[in-house]
Write a protein that holds these residues in place. Structure first.
Motif, PDB file in Angstrom:
ATOM      1  N   THR A  83       0.546  -3.347  12.458  1.00  0.00           N
ATOM      2  CA  THR A  83       1.706  -2.726  11.838  1.00  0.00           C
ATOM      3  C   THR A  83       1.540  -2.701  10.314  1.00  0.00           C
ATOM      4  O   THR A  83       1.041  -3.658   9.737  1.00  0.00           O
ATOM      5  CB  THR A  83       2.980  -3.528  12.188  1.00  0.00           C
ATOM      6  OG1 THR A  83       3.055  -3.685  13.597  1.00  0.00           O
ATOM      7  CG2 THR A  83       4.227  -2.823  11.678  1.00  0.00           C
ATOM      8  N   ARG A  84       1.909  -1.619   9.682  1.00  0.00           N
ATOM      9  CA  ARG A  84       1.952  -1.483   8.220  1.00  0.00           C
ATOM     10  C   ARG A  84       0.632  -1.897   7.551  1.00  0.00           C
ATOM     11  O   ARG A  84       0.620  -2.707   6.627  1.00  0.00           O
ATOM     12  CB  ARG A  84       3.108  -2.300   7.657  1.00  0.00           C
ATOM     13  CG  ARG A  84       4.480  -1.871   8.167  1.00  0.00           C
ATOM     14  CD  ARG A  84       5.547  -2.889   7.866  1.00  0.00           C
ATOM     15  NE  ARG A  84       5.686  -3.112   6.441  1.00  0.00           N
ATOM     16  CZ  ARG A  84       6.320  -4.171   5.908  1.00  0.00           C
ATOM     17  NH1 ARG A  84       6.838  -5.096   6.709  1.00  0.00           N
ATOM     18  NH2 ARG A  84       6.415  -4.315   4.616  1.00  0.00           N
ATOM     19  N   PRO A  85      -0.488  -1.358   7.981  1.00  0.00           N
ATOM     20  CA  PRO A  85      -1.761  -1.747   7.362  1.00  0.00           C
ATOM     21  C   PRO A  85      -1.859  -1.362   5.899  1.00  0.00           C
ATOM     22  O   PRO A  85      -2.525  -2.051   5.117  1.00  0.00           O
ATOM     23  CB  PRO A  85      -2.796  -1.006   8.207  1.00  0.00           C
ATOM     24  CG  PRO A  85      -2.047   0.140   8.814  1.00  0.00           C
ATOM     25  CD  PRO A  85      -0.661  -0.368   9.054  1.00  0.00           C
ATOM     26  N   ASP A  86      -1.207  -0.259   5.532  1.00  0.00           N
ATOM     27  CA  ASP A  86      -1.244   0.157   4.132  1.00  0.00           C
ATOM     28  C   ASP A  86      -0.497  -0.829   3.240  1.00  0.00           C
ATOM     29  O   ASP A  86      -0.936  -1.125   2.117  1.00  0.00           O
ATOM     30  CB  ASP A  86      -0.678   1.565   3.970  1.00  0.00           C
ATOM     31  CG  ASP A  86       0.673   1.750   4.643  1.00  0.00           C
ATOM     32  OD1 ASP A  86       1.021   0.978   5.566  1.00  0.00           O
ATOM     33  OD2 ASP A  86       1.401   2.690   4.255  1.00  0.00           O
ATOM     34  N   ASP A  87       0.610  -1.365   3.736  1.00  0.00           N
ATOM     35  CA  ASP A  87       1.346  -2.369   2.971  1.00  0.00           C
ATOM     36  C   ASP A  87       0.542  -3.668   2.860  1.00  0.00           C
ATOM     37  O   ASP A  87       0.556  -4.337   1.823  1.00  0.00           O
ATOM     38  CB  ASP A  87       2.698  -2.669   3.626  1.00  0.00           C
ATOM     39  CG  ASP A  87       3.674  -1.519   3.511  1.00  0.00           C
ATOM     40  OD1 ASP A  87       3.464  -0.649   2.644  1.00  0.00           O
ATOM     41  OD2 ASP A  87       4.641  -1.470   4.294  1.00  0.00           O
ATOM     42  N   ALA A  88      -0.168  -4.016   3.935  1.00  0.00           N
ATOM     43  CA  ALA A  88      -0.964  -5.245   3.934  1.00  0.00           C
ATOM     44  C   ALA A  88      -2.064  -5.178   2.893  1.00  0.00           C
ATOM     45  O   ALA A  88      -2.269  -6.120   2.116  1.00  0.00           O
ATOM     46  CB  ALA A  88      -1.549  -5.491   5.318  1.00  0.00           C
ATOM     47  N   SER A  89      -2.802  -4.076   2.859  1.00  0.00           N
ATOM     48  CA  SER A  89      -3.896  -3.958   1.898  1.00  0.00           C
ATOM     49  C   SER A  89      -3.391  -3.947   0.461  1.00  0.00           C
ATOM     50  O   SER A  89      -4.001  -4.551  -0.431  1.00  0.00           O
ATOM     51  CB  SER A  89      -4.720  -2.698   2.183  1.00  0.00           C
ATOM     52  OG  SER A  89      -3.942  -1.531   2.024  1.00  0.00           O
ATOM     53  N   MET A  90      -2.267  -3.290   0.236  1.00  0.00           N
ATOM     54  CA  MET A  90      -1.719  -3.249  -1.122  1.00  0.00           C
ATOM     55  C   MET A  90      -1.248  -4.631  -1.564  1.00  0.00           C
ATOM     56  O   MET A  90      -1.515  -5.070  -2.697  1.00  0.00           O
ATOM     57  CB  MET A  90      -0.572  -2.245  -1.185  1.00  0.00           C
ATOM     58  CG  MET A  90       0.008  -2.041  -2.580  1.00  0.00           C
ATOM     59  SD  MET A  90      -1.189  -1.328  -3.740  1.00  0.00           S
ATOM     60  CE  MET A  90      -1.236   0.373  -3.163  1.00  0.00           C
ATOM     61  N   ALA A  91      -0.554  -5.342  -0.677  1.00  0.00           N
ATOM     62  CA  ALA A  91      -0.060  -6.685  -1.020  1.00  0.00           C
ATOM     63  C   ALA A  91      -1.224  -7.638  -1.285  1.00  0.00           C
ATOM     64  O   ALA A  91      -1.191  -8.437  -2.234  1.00  0.00           O
ATOM     65  CB  ALA A  91       0.817  -7.217   0.109  1.00  0.00           C
ATOM     66  N   ALA A  92      -2.264  -7.565  -0.469  1.00  0.00           N
ATOM     67  CA  ALA A  92      -3.401  -8.471  -0.623  1.00  0.00           C
ATOM     68  C   ALA A  92      -4.158  -8.206  -1.908  1.00  0.00           C
ATOM     69  O   ALA A  92      -4.517  -9.145  -2.643  1.00  0.00           O
ATOM     70  CB  ALA A  92      -4.332  -8.336   0.573  1.00  0.00           C
ATOM     71  N   SER A  93      -4.435  -6.951  -2.208  1.00  0.00           N
ATOM     72  CA  SER A  93      -5.196  -6.635  -3.417  1.00  0.00           C
ATOM     73  C   SER A  93      -4.431  -7.032  -4.675  1.00  0.00           C
ATOM     74  O   SER A  93      -5.012  -7.569  -5.631  1.00  0.00           O
ATOM     75  CB  SER A  93      -5.544  -5.145  -3.456  1.00  0.00           C
ATOM     76  OG  SER A  93      -4.380  -4.334  -3.473  1.00  0.00           O
ATOM     77  N   LYS A  94      -3.139  -6.808  -4.662  1.00  0.00           N
ATOM     78  CA  LYS A  94      -2.318  -7.159  -5.823  1.00  0.00           C
ATOM     79  C   LYS A  94      -2.262  -8.671  -6.017  1.00  0.00           C
ATOM     80  O   LYS A  94      -2.452  -9.180  -7.127  1.00  0.00           O
ATOM     81  CB  LYS A  94      -0.908  -6.596  -5.632  1.00  0.00           C
ATOM     82  CG  LYS A  94       0.042  -6.809  -6.802  1.00  0.00           C
ATOM     83  CD  LYS A  94       1.358  -6.081  -6.544  1.00  0.00           C
ATOM     84  CE  LYS A  94       2.298  -6.192  -7.742  1.00  0.00           C
ATOM     85  NZ  LYS A  94       2.810  -7.550  -7.939  1.00  0.00           N
ATOM     86  N   ALA A  95      -2.029  -9.406  -4.937  1.00  0.00           N
ATOM     87  CA  ALA A  95      -1.915 -10.861  -5.041  1.00  0.00           C
ATOM     88  C   ALA A  95      -3.235 -11.490  -5.475  1.00  0.00           C
ATOM     89  O   ALA A  95      -3.265 -12.408  -6.308  1.00  0.00           O
ATOM     90  CB  ALA A  95      -1.463 -11.449  -3.709  1.00  0.00           C
ATOM     91  N   ALA A  96      -4.348 -11.028  -4.913  1.00  0.00           N
ATOM     92  CA  ALA A  96      -5.649 -11.606  -5.245  1.00  0.00           C
ATOM     93  C   ALA A  96      -6.025 -11.347  -6.697  1.00  0.00           C
ATOM     94  O   ALA A  96      -6.490 -12.251  -7.402  1.00  0.00           O
ATOM     95  CB  ALA A  96      -6.716 -11.048  -4.315  1.00  0.00           C
ATOM     96  N   SER A  97      -5.828 -10.130  -7.161  1.00  0.00           N
ATOM     97  CA  SER A  97      -6.199  -9.815  -8.548  1.00  0.00           C
ATOM     98  C   SER A  97      -5.324 -10.562  -9.538  1.00  0.00           C
ATOM     99  O   SER A  97      -5.813 -11.062 -10.565  1.00  0.00           O
ATOM    100  CB  SER A  97      -6.117  -8.306  -8.788  1.00  0.00           C
ATOM    101  OG  SER A  97      -4.778  -7.846  -8.670  1.00  0.00           O
TER     102      SER A  97
END
Length: 353
Positions: free
Chosen positions: A131-145
């Motif tokens: 579910t919501r893979p686009d939201d997952a990738s955006m949240a992960a990239s933002k948090a990691a950076s």
């Protein structure tokens, strides 16, 4: 595509009536036009608080991204994204087959406590079956950076900072599972939001990579007589078969199960095991950080080196565009995202497009 022009008048309709003349007033009152009234349907749609359709230029775009007038699906902001941050650049594209872009990236540059530069790139690939893979990738990239760009100036060792950044990304994705489902997500037992992650930190003398899943990082030296290298090992069925000696790499990746991932970020992941590795390259080069939407078309390190432009370290944004174009020319079956990070790190503003 936008369209314009005038519709022809129906047959028999005169350009100007010969029998009727509207009576003109003796005087015209001077009055400013009412800004709330417009004969332009596009302006009316925009004034109604919505975007205007790129196809018919008349209808308002609804919350799902479709024109209420002609039904045309509108381009999404994430269909194609480009960014340059000092010497680092990244490009992401929806590809030719997917209906949306479920990849995301984040790039940045900072300084270590001694004043030397450090470059950061994070690339994430949403798991389409979740579910919501686009939201997952955006949240992960933002948090990691954000975690990396905060930790490195404080003096945290880059490898530890990368490990902690992946943990932060995992928490960000896990938190999405606790949010209420949207109106378009009615099924009560869908998989929790999930994505893969790969990142690189480059300093003046050190190259750190970290990952979970099957997104990859490659090393491509400026001197192409020196060997390139793949810096990551996939969390995938194929990689497990090769590591266990049950299949050759060619056999494993030819199998239909090859891209089934065995590690990811998400609330239903079995166990989070961030992978990190440190390298000390002995010559200048560029780190290619990418999703499988690119490496499917340049899988081996030598193949990747052949498609990376010779001036990639000096012109990372142009080179990232070239690599995305290579994937699209190859078929564009998946979303494709690539970030390029020159080694050694150079100060902010030293990169060029």
């Amino acid at each position: 595509m936008p369209s314009g022009g005038y519709a022809p008048q129906p047959d028999g309709y005169p350009a100007q009536s010969e029998t009727y003349q509207a009576q003109q007033p003796d005087e015209y009152l001077l009055q400013a036009p009412d800004p709330r009234v417009s004969a332009d349907p596009a302006a009316q749609a925009a004034g109604a608080g919505g975007k205007v359709c790129v196809a018919c230029r008349a209808g308002r775009v609804d919350d799902d991204g479709y024109c209420e007038n002609c039904g045309h699906a509108q381009p999404r902001e994430r269909d194609h994204m480009e960014q340059e941050s000092g010497p680092v650049a990244a490009v992401s594209d929806r590809g030719l087959r997917h209906h949306r872009n479920e990849d995301a990236f984040a790039i940045g540059s900072t300084a270590l406590p001694d004043g030397s530069p450090a470059s950061v790139a994070i690339v994430c690939d949403g798991v389409s079956s979740a579910t919501r893979p686009d939201d997952a990738s955006m949240a992960a990239s933002k948090a990691a950076s954000e975690a990396l760009l905060a930790a490195l100036p404080r003096g945290t060792h880059p490898q530890q900072a990368m490990h902690d950044a992946i943990i932060a990304a995992s928490r960000a994705v896990n938190s999405l599972a606790a949010e209420p489902a949207t109106a378009r997500e009615h099924a009560p037992h869908q998989n929790a939001p999930a994505c893969t992650i790969v990142g690189a930190v480059v300093t003046s003398g050190l190259l750190i990579v970290g990952w979970v899943g099957d997104s990859r990082a490659y090393w491509v030296p400026v001197d192409r007589s020196a060997p390139p290298a793949r810096l990551t090992e996939d969390d995938s069925w194929a990689a497990q078969m090769v590591a266990a000696g049950l299949m050759s790499e060619a056999e494993a990746y030819a199998d239909e199960r090859a891209h089934a991932i065995t590690g990811w970020l998400g609330a239903d992941a079995y166990e989070l095991e961030p992978h990190t590795a440190a390298f000390k390259p002995d010559r200048p080069g560029v780190v290619v950080v990418c999703t499988d939407g690119l490496w499917n078309y340049a899988e081996g390190a030598e193949e990747m080196a052949r498609v990376v432009p010779l001036d990639a370290a000096a012109h990372p944004l142009h080179s990232a565009r070239v690599l995305v174009g290579h994937a699209l020319d190859g078929g564009g079956h998946d979303n494709v995202t690539v970030a390029l990070v020159p080694f050694p790190a150079v100060s902010q503003g030293a990169g060029s497009a």
